[in-house]
Design an enzyme around this catalytic site. Structure first.
Site, short mmCIF file in Angstrom:
data_model
loop_
_atom_site.label_atom_id
_atom_site.label_comp_id
_atom_site.label_asym_id
_atom_site.label_seq_id
_atom_site.Cartn_x
_atom_site.Cartn_y
_atom_site.Cartn_z
N HIS A 1 98.21 84.51 58.78
CA HIS A 1 97.00 83.71 59.06
C HIS A 1 95.74 84.31 58.45
O HIS A 1 94.67 83.77 58.61
CB HIS A 1 96.81 83.50 60.56
CG HIS A 1 96.51 84.79 61.30
ND1 HIS A 1 97.51 85.60 61.78
CD2 HIS A 1 95.36 85.39 61.63
CE1 HIS A 1 96.97 86.65 62.38
NE2 HIS A 1 95.66 86.55 62.30
C1 UD1 Z 1 91.12 84.21 64.52
C2 UD1 Z 1 90.43 85.55 64.32
C3 UD1 Z 1 91.42 86.53 63.71
C4 UD1 Z 1 92.67 86.64 64.56
C5 UD1 Z 1 93.26 85.25 64.76
C6 UD1 Z 1 94.40 85.36 65.72
C7 UD1 Z 1 88.03 85.50 63.79
C8 UD1 Z 1 87.04 85.69 62.72
N1 UD1 Z 1 89.32 85.43 63.39
O1 UD1 Z 1 91.49 83.71 63.24
O2 UD1 Z 1 90.82 87.82 63.67
O3 UD1 Z 1 93.59 87.47 63.92
O4 UD1 Z 1 92.26 84.39 65.33
O5 UD1 Z 1 95.22 84.25 65.72
O6 UD1 Z 1 87.69 85.46 64.94
N2 UD1 Z 1 92.87 76.07 64.82
C9 UD1 Z 1 93.53 75.06 65.46
N3 UD1 Z 1 93.79 75.20 66.78
C10 UD1 Z 1 93.43 76.28 67.49
C11 UD1 Z 1 92.74 77.30 66.83
C12 UD1 Z 1 92.47 77.19 65.49
O7 UD1 Z 1 93.88 74.05 64.86
O8 UD1 Z 1 93.72 76.34 68.71
C13 UD1 Z 1 92.62 75.93 63.35
C14 UD1 Z 1 91.30 75.26 63.03
O9 UD1 Z 1 91.48 74.50 61.87
C15 UD1 Z 1 90.40 76.45 62.73
C16 UD1 Z 1 91.36 77.43 62.10
O10 UD1 Z 1 92.58 77.24 62.79
O11 UD1 Z 1 89.35 76.10 61.87
C17 UD1 Z 1 90.91 78.88 62.23
O12 UD1 Z 1 90.64 79.23 63.57
P1 UD1 Z 1 89.64 80.45 63.91
O13 UD1 Z 1 89.68 80.76 65.36
O14 UD1 Z 1 88.31 80.19 63.31
O15 UD1 Z 1 90.23 81.64 63.08
P2 UD1 Z 1 91.72 82.18 63.01
O16 UD1 Z 1 92.20 82.03 61.61
O17 UD1 Z 1 92.51 81.58 64.11
N1 UDP Z 2 102.36 85.70 68.80
C1 UDP Z 2 102.97 84.73 69.60
N2 UDP Z 2 103.51 83.63 69.00
C2 UDP Z 2 103.50 83.44 67.66
C3 UDP Z 2 102.88 84.44 66.84
C4 UDP Z 2 102.31 85.55 67.46
O1 UDP Z 2 103.03 84.88 70.82
O2 UDP Z 2 104.00 82.42 67.17
C5 UDP Z 2 101.75 86.88 69.45
C6 UDP Z 2 102.22 88.22 68.95
O3 UDP Z 2 103.36 88.66 69.62
C7 UDP Z 2 101.03 89.12 69.25
C8 UDP Z 2 99.85 88.19 69.06
O4 UDP Z 2 100.37 86.87 69.13
O5 UDP Z 2 101.06 89.57 70.58
C9 UDP Z 2 99.21 88.45 67.73
O6 UDP Z 2 98.24 87.52 67.49
P1 UDP Z 2 97.78 87.10 66.04
O7 UDP Z 2 98.77 87.51 65.03
O8 UDP Z 2 97.41 85.66 66.14
O9 UDP Z 2 96.41 87.90 65.89
P2 UDP Z 2 96.05 89.37 65.34
O10 UDP Z 2 96.85 90.36 66.11
O11 UDP Z 2 96.30 89.38 63.89
O12 UDP Z 2 94.58 89.48 65.60
#
Ligand code: UD1
Ligand code: UDP
Length: 365
Positions: free
Chosen positions: A206
């Site tokens: 991601h």
């Molecule tokens: C965010 C965090 C990242 C973390 C990740 C974990 C920031 C800057 N980034 O990234 O550090 O590793 O979460 O998963 O805070 N979206 C949905 N549904 C949701 C959430 C998001 O559709 O419930 C889609 C939307 O199109 C959104 C995009 O995902 O624009 C990105 O979501 P966002 O929370 O901005 O950043 P992540 O890539 O999820």
């Molecule tokens: N995770 C989950 N389901 C998934 C992918 C990840 O439960 O399909 C869990 C994973 O085990 C870990 C957390 O989500 O505990 C990690 O989150 P993510 O990778 O979104 O964020 P990051 O750690 O990179 O900030």
């Protein structure tokens, strides 16, 4: 009564806050409340974790949703400020490095409310990562910094943060993993996906550096195609990656790959089972580098750097970058000679939240 306001907003925050809320709720004389910013909101990115991990229902839901960095961060700040004013907590506890973390830390700090940062001190030294900015800013305004690994202590010292604010307490994400391990064993995820333990690769992606750039995403898919000739590749897709795959017109590239299973994000227990029994994990997640280290499963991190170096020195993690051949070379090496971890990183023992809560509240648990 000591008043503590905990903040969570995104998937990795829920896993971390679960352990902290559990310990806080057992501390006498502490009024602990939970705020959900709404940064993540899909059922499979949010509510599922509250149910599975028995996280208390948030006292406040800010429902901010998605946006650009500035608009999301600003909206969280705008909505969190009145909550902070109304609750007048002694501490605001933030976890990790997402936009919700830095936004709420800034609000609390400017209102004169003390900030505790859980998972402080991690540094990738790569300021093109939004998380790195969030980490540096949050740490610089925190009054108490709880660190997961020795590099964090070192980094904070180098940034001039006073030693007495920094506490090496271990890893709350690993607390949750150890607590849920037995429960996850009952997951039927293998049967549901038609895969066999130790005979598949589990993938998550991601990071903007991998999924916001069509060239990078294509190079990674090229690698997955080759790995899928060897064993099934299971890819629970983060909504950001799914949206980009569609927007970049890469669905047609991914869908016909035999053995590549593109599925919805999994709940915590299914994902833990999927990871624990994988032959190899390929990821760009922060938390998964740590989880594979504890599970002793080879992990290839599709990045050039990591803010979690202990997973390289003591764990099962390797950095591969995101070029096709580099990923494949590393894949073949670990498939033929799986790495094994020596001993778990220090204090990743399931008791980190307990240490943090004892330190923060002064209550002996
Ligand atoms: C965010 C965090 C990242 C973390 C990740 C974990 C920031 C800057 N980034 O990234 O550090 O590793 O979460 O998963 O805070 N979206 C949905 N549904 C949701 C959430 C998001 O559709 O419930 C889609 C939307 O199109 C959104 C995009 O995902 O624009 C990105 O979501 P966002 O929370 O901005 O950043 P992540 O890539 O999820
Ligand atoms: N995770 C989950 N389901 C998934 C992918 C990840 O439960 O399909 C869990 C994973 O085990 C870990 C957390 O989500 O505990 C990690 O989150 P993510 O990778 O979104 O964020 P990051 O750690 O990179 O900030």
């Amino acid at each position: 009564m000591l008043k503590i306001l905990c903040v969570c907003g995104a998937r990795p925050n829920f896993i971390k806050i679960a352990s902290i809320m559990r310990s806080l709720r057992t501390a006498n004389g502490v009024d602990a409340r939970l705020v959900h910013t709404g940064q993540h909101y899909d059922e499979r990115m949010s509510r599922l974790f509250f149910d599975e991990l028995a996280i208390p229902k948030p006292d406040v839901d800010l429902e901010v949703g998605s946006g650009t960095h500035a608009s999301q961060t600003a909206e969280i700040m705008r909505r969190f400020e009145p909550v902070c004013v109304e609750h007048r907590p002694d501490w605001v506890v933030v976890v990790g490095d997402v936009n919700s973390t830095v936004a709420c830390a800034l609000v609390a700090c400017k209102l004169g409310v003390k900030v505790a940062h859980v998972e402080a001190g991690l540094r990738s030294f790569d300021r093109t990562m939004p998380e790195e900015i969030n980490r540096v800013v949050t740490d610089s305004i925190s009054d108490r910094l709880y660190v997961t690994e020795p590099s964090g202590v070192e980094n904070l010292k180098n940034e001039g943060i006073a030693d007495e604010l920094v506490h090496f307490t271990g890893n709350v994400m690993i607390d949750t993993l150890l607590r849920c391990r037995a429960k996850a064993d009952a997951s039927q995820v293998h049967a549901q996906l038609g895969i066999k333990p130790k005979n598949y690769a589990a993938v998550t992606l991601h990071r903007p550096s991998n999924v916001d750039n069509p060239q990078a995403f294509t190079a990674i898919l090229d690698a997955f195609e080759r790995i899928a000739e060897d064993m099934p590749v299971v890819f629970p897709m983060h909504p950001r990656s799914r949206a980009n795959l569609v927007a970049m017109g890469l669905e047609g590239r991914a869908a016909p790959i035999d053995g590549l299973k593109l599925i919805e994000p999994l709940g915590y227990l299914d994902f833990l089972k999927l990871t624990a029994d994988a032959a190899v994990v390929l990821t760009d997640s922060g938390g998964i580098q740590e989880e594979t280290t504890i599970l002793n499963v080879p992990c290839l991190t599709l990045r050039d750097n990591t803010e979690r170096p202990v997973t390289l020195t003591q764990g099962t993690n390797r950095l591969t970058g995101n070029r096709t051949e580099a990923i494949l070379t590393a894949y073949h090496e670990v498939r033929d000679r799986p790495s094994t971890r020596k001993e778990a990183p220090q204090l990743w023992d399931g008791r980190a939240a307990e240490r943090i809560v004892e330190n923060l509240t002064g209550v002996h648990l």
